[in-house]
Design a protein around this motif. Structure first.
Motif, PDB file in Angstrom:
ATOM      1  N   LYS A 289     -90.419  10.426   7.220  1.00  0.00           N
ATOM      2  CA  LYS A 289     -90.529   9.041   7.338  1.00  0.00           C
ATOM      3  C   LYS A 289     -91.766   8.518   6.527  1.00  0.00           C
ATOM      4  CE  LYS A 289     -90.806   6.076  11.488  1.00  0.00           C
ATOM      5  NZ  LYS A 289     -90.364   6.036  12.737  1.00  0.00           N
ATOM      6  N   LEU A 290     -92.629   9.076   6.468  1.00  0.00           N
ATOM      7  CA  LEU A 290     -93.886   8.450   5.352  1.00  0.00           C
ATOM      8  C   LEU A 290     -93.241   8.502   3.263  1.00  0.00           C
ATOM      9  CD1 LEU A 290     -96.903   7.705   4.583  1.00  0.00           C
ATOM     10  CD2 LEU A 290     -96.790  10.583   4.242  1.00  0.00           C
ATOM     11  N   ARG A 291     -92.692   8.930   3.314  1.00  0.00           N
ATOM     12  CA  ARG A 291     -92.428   9.349   1.552  1.00  0.00           C
ATOM     13  C   ARG A 291     -90.840   7.775   1.742  1.00  0.00           C
ATOM     14  NH1 ARG A 291     -90.671  12.474  -2.192  1.00  0.00           N
ATOM     15  NH2 ARG A 291     -92.589  13.358  -2.559  1.00  0.00           N
ATOM     16  N   ASP A 500     -84.760  10.818   9.164  1.00  0.00           N
ATOM     17  CA  ASP A 500     -84.790   9.695   8.683  1.00  0.00           C
ATOM     18  C   ASP A 500     -84.619  10.229   7.440  1.00  0.00           C
ATOM     19  OD1 ASP A 500     -86.407   7.226   9.866  1.00  0.00           O
ATOM     20  OD2 ASP A 500     -87.785   9.039   9.850  1.00  0.00           O
ATOM     21  N   MET A 501     -83.209  11.150   6.985  1.00  0.00           N
ATOM     22  CA  MET A 501     -82.734  11.466   5.891  1.00  0.00           C
ATOM     23  C   MET A 501     -81.636  11.525   5.501  1.00  0.00           C
ATOM     24  SD  MET A 501     -83.283  13.065   3.010  1.00  0.00           S
ATOM     25  CE  MET A 501     -84.915  14.118   2.445  1.00  0.00           C
ATOM     26  N   VAL A 502     -81.289  10.713   4.547  1.00  0.00           N
ATOM     27  CA  VAL A 502     -79.845  11.097   4.114  1.00  0.00           C
ATOM     28  C   VAL A 502     -79.085  12.615   3.401  1.00  0.00           C
ATOM     29  CG1 VAL A 502     -77.870   9.637   2.931  1.00  0.00           C
ATOM     30  CG2 VAL A 502     -79.372   8.607   3.778  1.00  0.00           C
ATOM     31  N   VAL A 503     -78.883  13.341   4.372  1.00  0.00           N
ATOM     32  CA  VAL A 503     -78.472  14.273   3.790  1.00  0.00           C
ATOM     33  C   VAL A 503     -77.080  14.449   3.096  1.00  0.00           C
ATOM     34  CG1 VAL A 503     -78.249  16.582   4.209  1.00  0.00           C
ATOM     35  CG2 VAL A 503     -79.508  15.580   5.875  1.00  0.00           C
ATOM     36  N   ASP A 504     -76.863  14.129   1.595  1.00  0.00           N
ATOM     37  CA  ASP A 504     -76.318  13.631   0.926  1.00  0.00           C
ATOM     38  C   ASP A 504     -75.496  15.490   0.782  1.00  0.00           C
ATOM     39  OD1 ASP A 504     -77.240  11.365  -0.597  1.00  0.00           O
ATOM     40  OD2 ASP A 504     -78.656  12.775  -0.937  1.00  0.00           O
ATOM     41  N   LYS A 505     -74.438  15.227  -0.232  1.00  0.00           N
ATOM     42  CA  LYS A 505     -73.282  15.975   0.680  1.00  0.00           C
ATOM     43  C   LYS A 505     -73.065  17.278  -0.600  1.00  0.00           C
ATOM     44  CE  LYS A 505     -69.255  13.995  -1.652  1.00  0.00           C
ATOM     45  NZ  LYS A 505     -69.055  14.850  -3.462  1.00  0.00           N
ATOM     46  N   GLU A 506     -74.119  17.160  -1.723  1.00  0.00           N
ATOM     47  CA  GLU A 506     -74.125  17.652  -2.864  1.00  0.00           C
ATOM     48  C   GLU A 506     -75.049  19.016  -2.372  1.00  0.00           C
ATOM     49  OE1 GLU A 506     -73.299  14.040  -4.441  1.00  0.00           O
ATOM     50  OE2 GLU A 506     -74.286  14.526  -2.797  1.00  0.00           O
TER      51      GLU A 506
END
Length: 600
Positions: A289-291, A500-506
């Motif tokens: 979240k801070l990032r 808070d992270m979008v975990v990309d499929k890649e």
């Protein structure tokens, strides 16, 4: 960042490791390998005779050690020559020959352990009492007693030794594909220049302040791995099956139990690490979240994890600057430590630069009787500075051990290996925070610590959990397909990184990029080692000489004691959750510091 990858012959000699100190030439290596192949039969003369007398037993074990020491130097030279240029077919052949000699030796010496275990314990104790020189082997004999139920008959041990070379095929195939054959595309860097992605450049590209560069590098690398996902799934599946085969052959309940038993680590230490880290995942979510806030993005993606969250900070570090910073940082460990480390820079312990075909990443290697060499693929950044400190921690551990212990105990187990290396990083972090005056650079280093902690404790524990999952799946009768591996790995990333992270499929294909999954339950020790190092560095900085003395004694112990006991003597008890809890407290405190500085 140079856009050209140099050929091996273009690297200045003084910037390469001094392998000529092992063998003056390849011809000398070939002669030594041939001689070893002739001498290895000498071990046959003691077959079925170990229980005849104390003197016979001593001579047999001494011959075994003599051959092992020679073999270690032969193998080290071959594998490091190969690693400096994996596309060189001559050195690939040299490494294959070295593996063959290892297999040959293990076949010839395979009778020794079963014969020792077949001896009446009272007879063995009497031999040790009668023959003073056999007392050197007392710790070895104690270890064997603890392994008694997992040692097989002489014939079975010989068959396993013969199978070892074939069982290593998956790992070797992975290394050839990942290091020599796999080619990543080129992308445009921040200046609009075409830059070919390499293993060594990948993280540097992910650290770019240009989000388009980060995204392009991330997608290009994992699209490449996706193309070969089925091949990588086959090599990883083969490695897992090899681990399980060895464990079942030796009557272990699981591959994990077998791997940990080699260093006498209770399985509970592994489980406790995962459960303790998972209990503290809210701290990682807080960091994420801070990032996200500091980068000022609506969505935080996986390719945003490595770029500094402190903007407009030019923090390049040349190799020469890095040398001096490392030397200054380790001064709390005393004059002797500093002098030996400085000598390592001067004596060509380090192979510095990336070149075409060179093995990716960094490591410390060598053998008893050689220098404790270091492989780097140098880039002018903070990450390489800390990596250099890390690998010198390993090499200094090796140096102290080999200068103090006889060959029998002149190495150390993988469980304690990461303690000395990570402690050096901790001291470097402390030195940087104490000496940096610019707020922005101090914030940069605080963030670097948080990111290093994320990568070493949280991420390596996630790796450990993944490794446990894939072994349990095969042990339960399941198969490891590319699709299933990708799904399991993706879901772990979702759990670890939070909302808070979008975990990309890649990122699901990252399992194919991690060589440590071929190391048989190695990765958890990065996290346990980091935790132990955090506690020990705190003691060194606060207590001074008494803590330094305990730590140097730890470096000198080698494998002459059990790792859990060694760490207890040094000042940490890894059978409890306390070291990991302390490490998490340090992470939380650093989060507090960086948030306060950002808000000032």
């Amino acid at each position: 960042m140079s856009t050209k990858i140099v050929e091996r012959h273009e690297v200045p000699v003084n910037d390469t490791w001094d392998l000529e100190s092992i063998f003056k030439s390849d011809t000398e290596w070939e002669q030594s390998a041939t001689t070893f192949k002739e001498q290895v039969s000498e071990i046959d003369g003691f077959r079925n005779k170990l229980s005849e007398s104390a003197e016979t037993l001593y001579l047999a074990l001494s011959k075994q050690l003599e051959l092992q020491e020679k073999l270690g130097q032969i193998f080290t030279y071959a594998h490091m020559r190969h690693d400096q240029d994996t596309g060189n077919s001559y050195y690939s052949a040299l490494q294959d020959k070295a593996y063959g000699l290892v297999s040959l030796f293990e076949q010839r010496a395979s009778y020794i352990t079963p014969e020792l275990l077949a001896m009446d314990p009272a007879t063995l104790d009497r031999f040790v009492t009668e023959h003073k020189d056999l007392q050197l082997f007392s710790h070895l004999f104690d270890q064997l007693r603890k392994q008694r139920e997992h040692i097989l008959s002489e014939r079975e041990e010989e068959l396993l030794a013969r199978a070892k070379e074939a069982l290593n095929t998956s790992s070797q195939a992975y290394g050839a594909l990942n290091n020599a054959d796999l080619a990543f595309p080129s992308i445009k860097n921040e200046k609009g220049e075409e830059v070919q992605i390499t293993h060594g450049r990948f993280v540097s590209l992910l650290q770019s302040e240009d989000r388009d560069v980060r995204k392009a590098a991330f997608e290009a690398v994992y699209a490449t791995y996706e193309q070969y996902k089925n091949t990588f799934a086959a090599t990883l599946s083969g490695q897992v099956k090899s681990d399980i085969f060895n464990a079942q052959s030796r009557n272990y309940a699981s591959a994990r139990e077998a791997a940990l038993s080699e260093t006498h680590i209770p399985v509970g230490v592994y489980d406790q690490l995962i459960s303790t880290v998972e209990d503290h995942l809210p701290l990682l979510h807080r960091y994420v979240k801070l990032r996200k806030k500091c980068l000022g993005v609506d969505e935080l993606h996986m390719y945003d994890l490595y770029t500094p969250i402190i903007k407009d900070v030019e923090f390049q570090v040349s190799y020469e600057e890095a040398k001096q910073k490392v030397i200054e940082a380790v001064k709390p460990l005393g004059e002797e430590y500093v002098e030996r480390l400085t000598q390592g820079f001067e004596d060509r312990w380090v192979d510095i630069h990336e070149n075409k075909g060179k093995r990716s990443g960094a490591y410390s290697s060598g053998a008893y009787g050689t220098k404790p060499f270091i492989l780097m693929n140098w880039q002018d950044d903070v990450d390489n500075l800390f990596t250099l400190a890390h690998e010198f921690g390993h090499s200094m551990h090796s140096d102290y051990t080999r200068r103090t212990q006889p060959y029998l105990y002149g190495d150390y187990t993988i469980f304690v290996a990461e303690v000395a290396s990570t402690l050096n990083e901790s001291l470097l972090h402390h030195h940087m925070i104490q000496t940096l005056e610019e707020k922005e650079k101090k914030l940069y280093i605080l963030n670097y610590f948080l990111e290093g902690f994320r990568g070493t404790v949280f991420r390596q524990t996630m790796f450990a959990e993944f490794e446990q999952m894939i072994h349990e799946k095969v042990e339960g009768g399941g198969a490891l397909t590319a699709e299933e591996l990708t799904q399991m790995y993706y879901e772990l990333n979702v759990k670890y990184y939070g909302p808070d992270m979008v975990v990309d499929k890649e990122i699901g294909f990252e399992w194919a990029r991690i060589p440590h999954f071929y190391y048989n339950f190695y990765v958890f020790q990065y996290a346990t080692g980091y935790s132990a190092a955090a506690a020990l560095s705190k003691q060194i900085l606060e207590e001074g000489q008494p803590a330094v003395d305990r730590f140097i004694d730890f470096l000198k112990t080698g494998s002459s004691d059990y790792p859990i006991q060694m760490l207890k003597k040094a000042g940490v008890d890894m059978t409890t959750s306390e070291p990991v809890e302390q490490a998490m407290k340090l992470f939380e405190t650093t989060l507090d510091q960086i948030e306060q500085l950002i808000n000032d």
